[in-house]
Scaffold this motif. Sequence first.
Motif: not given
Length: 84
Positions: A55-66
């Motif tokens: 879940a935190d990785f998906i959030t990080a993907l969003s923040q990185a616009q990936v």
Amino acid sequence: MTTVTVQVPDSVLPSLHLDPAGFVREMRLAAAIKWYELRRVSQENAAGIAGVSRADFITALSQAQVSPFQLNEAELCEELHELC
């Protein structure tokens, strides 16, 4: 678990305003995001590389616009067509 040692110039950590532990966290996350974006690792493996929950990785993907999705539109249509 394997340990990897990375040498960086002395000027890197201060320029990023990071301590060694913060640098390692950011480097692991950045590598995991990039490898996921390149489809070299799954979302689960990328989260493991980054040392975070999925879940935190998906959030990080969003923040990185990936995109959290590895299928593009054409691939998704093909997958859906095969199911019908």
